[in-house]
Design an enzyme around this catalytic site. Structure first.
Site, PDB file in Angstrom:
ATOM      1  N   HIS A  29       0.956  -1.284   0.019  1.00 13.44           N
ATOM      2  CA  HIS A  29      -0.139  -0.016   0.017  1.00 13.44           C
ATOM      3  C   HIS A  29       0.989   1.352   0.167  1.00 13.44           C
ATOM      4  O   HIS A  29       0.464   2.369   0.022  1.00 13.44           O
ATOM      5  CB  HIS A  29      -1.034   0.034   1.144  1.00 13.44           C
ATOM      6  CG  HIS A  29      -2.028  -1.117   1.257  1.00 13.44           C
ATOM      7  ND1 HIS A  29      -2.882  -1.294   0.407  1.00 13.44           N
ATOM      8  CD2 HIS A  29      -1.946  -2.405   2.193  1.00 13.44           C
ATOM      9  CE1 HIS A  29      -3.499  -2.500   0.699  1.00 13.44           C
ATOM     10  NE2 HIS A  29      -3.022  -2.956   1.645  1.00 13.44           N
TER      11      HIS A  29
ATOM     12  N   ASP B 277      29.578  -5.823  -6.127  1.00 13.08           N
ATOM     13  CA  ASP B 277      28.237  -4.874  -6.295  1.00 13.08           C
ATOM     14  C   ASP B 277      27.499  -5.071  -4.896  1.00 13.08           C
ATOM     15  O   ASP B 277      26.477  -5.578  -4.750  1.00 13.08           O
ATOM     16  CB  ASP B 277      27.465  -5.605  -7.354  1.00 13.08           C
ATOM     17  CG  ASP B 277      26.188  -4.834  -7.786  1.00 13.08           C
ATOM     18  OD1 ASP B 277      26.172  -3.630  -7.345  1.00 13.08           O
ATOM     19  OD2 ASP B 277      25.347  -5.517  -8.384  1.00 13.08           O
TER      20      ASP B 277
ATOM     21  N   GLY C 121      14.614  -7.171 -10.304  1.00 17.02           N
ATOM     22  CA  GLY C 121      13.701  -6.882  -9.083  1.00 17.02           C
ATOM     23  C   GLY C 121      14.151  -7.804  -7.939  1.00 17.02           C
ATOM     24  O   GLY C 121      14.190  -7.556  -6.639  1.00 17.02           O
ATOM     25  N   ASN C 122      14.992  -9.042  -8.191  1.00 16.19           N
ATOM     26  CA  ASN C 122      15.648  -9.748  -7.138  1.00 16.19           C
ATOM     27  C   ASN C 122      16.961  -9.434  -6.864  1.00 16.19           C
ATOM     28  O   ASN C 122      17.454  -9.798  -5.792  1.00 16.19           O
ATOM     29  CB  ASN C 122      15.617 -11.024  -7.831  1.00 16.19           C
ATOM     30  CG  ASN C 122      14.871 -12.230  -7.757  1.00 16.19           C
ATOM     31  OD1 ASN C 122      14.364 -12.668  -8.743  1.00 16.19           O
ATOM     32  ND2 ASN C 122      13.834 -11.815  -7.203  1.00 16.19           N
ATOM     33  N   SER C 123      17.378  -8.394  -7.499  1.00 15.76           N
ATOM     34  CA  SER C 123      18.969  -7.850  -7.041  1.00 15.76           C
ATOM     35  C   SER C 123      19.070  -7.344  -5.607  1.00 15.76           C
ATOM     36  O   SER C 123      18.032  -6.514  -5.126  1.00 15.76           O
ATOM     37  CB  SER C 123      19.219  -6.589  -7.998  1.00 15.76           C
ATOM     38  OG  SER C 123      19.454  -7.240  -9.467  1.00 15.76           O
TER      39      SER C 123
ATOM     40  N   GLY D 264      50.220  -3.197  -2.983  1.00 14.27           N
ATOM     41  CA  GLY D 264      50.728  -2.299  -3.952  1.00 14.27           C
ATOM     42  C   GLY D 264      51.669  -3.095  -5.203  1.00 14.27           C
ATOM     43  O   GLY D 264      52.697  -2.825  -5.427  1.00 14.27           O
ATOM     44  N   VAL D 265      51.114  -4.029  -5.540  1.00 13.72           N
ATOM     45  CA  VAL D 265      51.716  -5.028  -6.590  1.00 13.72           C
ATOM     46  C   VAL D 265      50.560  -5.244  -7.788  1.00 13.72           C
ATOM     47  O   VAL D 265      49.608  -5.449  -7.393  1.00 13.72           O
ATOM     48  CB  VAL D 265      52.148  -6.326  -6.015  1.00 13.72           C
ATOM     49  CG1 VAL D 265      53.209  -5.958  -5.034  1.00 13.72           C
ATOM     50  CG2 VAL D 265      51.120  -7.358  -5.569  1.00 13.72           C
TER      51      VAL D 265
ATOM     52  N   ILE E 255      49.909  -7.945 -10.587  1.00  8.82           N
ATOM     53  CA  ILE E 255      50.165  -9.512 -10.795  1.00  8.82           C
ATOM     54  C   ILE E 255      49.685  -9.856 -11.968  1.00  8.82           C
ATOM     55  O   ILE E 255      48.628  -9.297 -12.713  1.00  8.82           O
ATOM     56  CB  ILE E 255      49.502 -10.357  -9.640  1.00  8.82           C
ATOM     57  CG1 ILE E 255      47.884 -10.323  -9.444  1.00  8.82           C
ATOM     58  CG2 ILE E 255      50.329  -9.825  -8.452  1.00  8.82           C
ATOM     59  CD1 ILE E 255      47.486 -11.386  -8.463  1.00  8.82           C
TER      60      ILE E 255
END
Length: 321
Positions: A107, A140, A230-232, A288-289, A291
């Site tokens: 509602h 995400d 809508g399922n996200s 800080g590499v 790869i």
């Protein structure tokens, strides 16, 4: 005589099958009851466009925190609550005034199909703020804080962790697919479905778990439970009724479900939520590499027997490395 022996063996086999099925039915029923009860922790999100004051999007979320309590913290996907519009290839508009609500019932929002107007029942909405969302596209993930606990809904139990051992395990995906349905008012009015009874439950199995290069090397759970628009942001459950992941996206070449869905492991969301509550910010390990994956050609050139591991190709200046 031989026929009589065969019939006896067949009868014994059938009796064993019947007994096995009779033992399985209560187990399956108990598992299904836990999953249906879990729907009480799932909510529908309404995203309002501040420019038009009309619904901009919808999604699913679920409560996290003390199991069984009325939830105030909710997990969903970043793309559900993202407030950026892409106007052009190089131009995006950030809507900082975007409004996010949890819908208490169906509602809360009624849309008139004739003139396109939208009626909002504020007493059926709970405002939310974005407590955290990932800066990058993956994982995400976003965490919301509601203005008040959602009485009548519950915080869901969470699995302690997810691993390769969970591959082939049965999972259930819960959420609010689709958008609207006709109300009892008239054929031109539509309401957004948001009641617990409107939640859908689909079942599948975990097919893979691990880091995926195409998703920024983030860990994802791959499964085949049906995920629809809508399922996200909805939860992915195991047979024990515990949340193992947050449903995020599907692989599709048509826009529809093609049998491959992805969920973010729940332990990642909980690590972030715990840091936010404790410190008010999120900190992550940083080496800080750069790869590179070792393929067969590179393995041969390095004298390795098998193409395993990774090669450090570069280090960043002034980094821990």
């Amino acid at each position: 005589m031989r026929m009589r022996i065969i019939w006896k063996k067949t009868a014994c086999f059938l009796l064993a099958v019947v007994c096995m099925l009779s033992l399985m039915v209560p187990v399956l029923a108990a598992g299904d009851k836990k999953i249906s009860d879990a729907a009480k922790g799932v909510v529908r999100l309404l995203i309002m466009d501040p420019m038009t004051n009309m619904p901009r999007g919808f999604g699913t979320a679920f409560g996290i925190g003390e199991a069984g309590a009325a939830p105030q913290y909710f997990v969903t996907n970043k793309h559900v609550v993202d407030c950026t519009y892409k106007l052009d290839e190089d131009v995006t508009l950030n809507l900082s005034a975007i409004k996010i609500y949890i819908m208490k019932s169906s509602h809360a929002v009624v849309i008139n199909g004739l003139n396109g107007t939208c009626e909002i029942e504020s007493s059926q909405l709970i405002p939310c703020e974005i407590l955290y969302k990932e800066e990058k596209e993956n994982p995400d993930l976003a965490i919301l804080k509601a203005a008040e606990p959602f009485e009548g809904r519950v915080t869901l139990p969470l699995a302690k962790s997810v691993s390769d051992a969970d591959v082939a395990a049965t999972v259930y995906a819960l959420g609010f697919p689709g958008t609207m349905d006709y109300t009892d008012q008239d054929e031109w009015s539509m309401s957004l479905l948001a009641n617990v009874t409107d939640i859908t439950i689909t079942r599948g199995v975990i097919s893979r778990y691990g880091a995926m290069k195409s998703y920024g090397n983030c860990r994802y759970i791959a499964h085949d439970a049906v995920i629809n628009p809508g399922n996200s942001g909805g939860p992915l459950f195991n047979m024990q009724g515990e949340v193992v992941g947050i449903n995020s996206q599907i692989f599709s070449t048509s826009g529809g479900f093609m049998g491959l869905s992805f969920a973010i492991p729940i332990d990642l969301a909980m690590q972030i939520k715990d840091q936010l509550v404790k410190d008010g910010r999120v900190t992550r390990g940083y080496v800080g590499v750069f790869i590179q994956e070792i393929n067969q050609e590179l393995a041969d050139s390095l004298g390795l027997k098998t193409p395993e591991g990774a090669l450090v190709t570069k280090t960043e200046k002034d980094s821990p490395a």
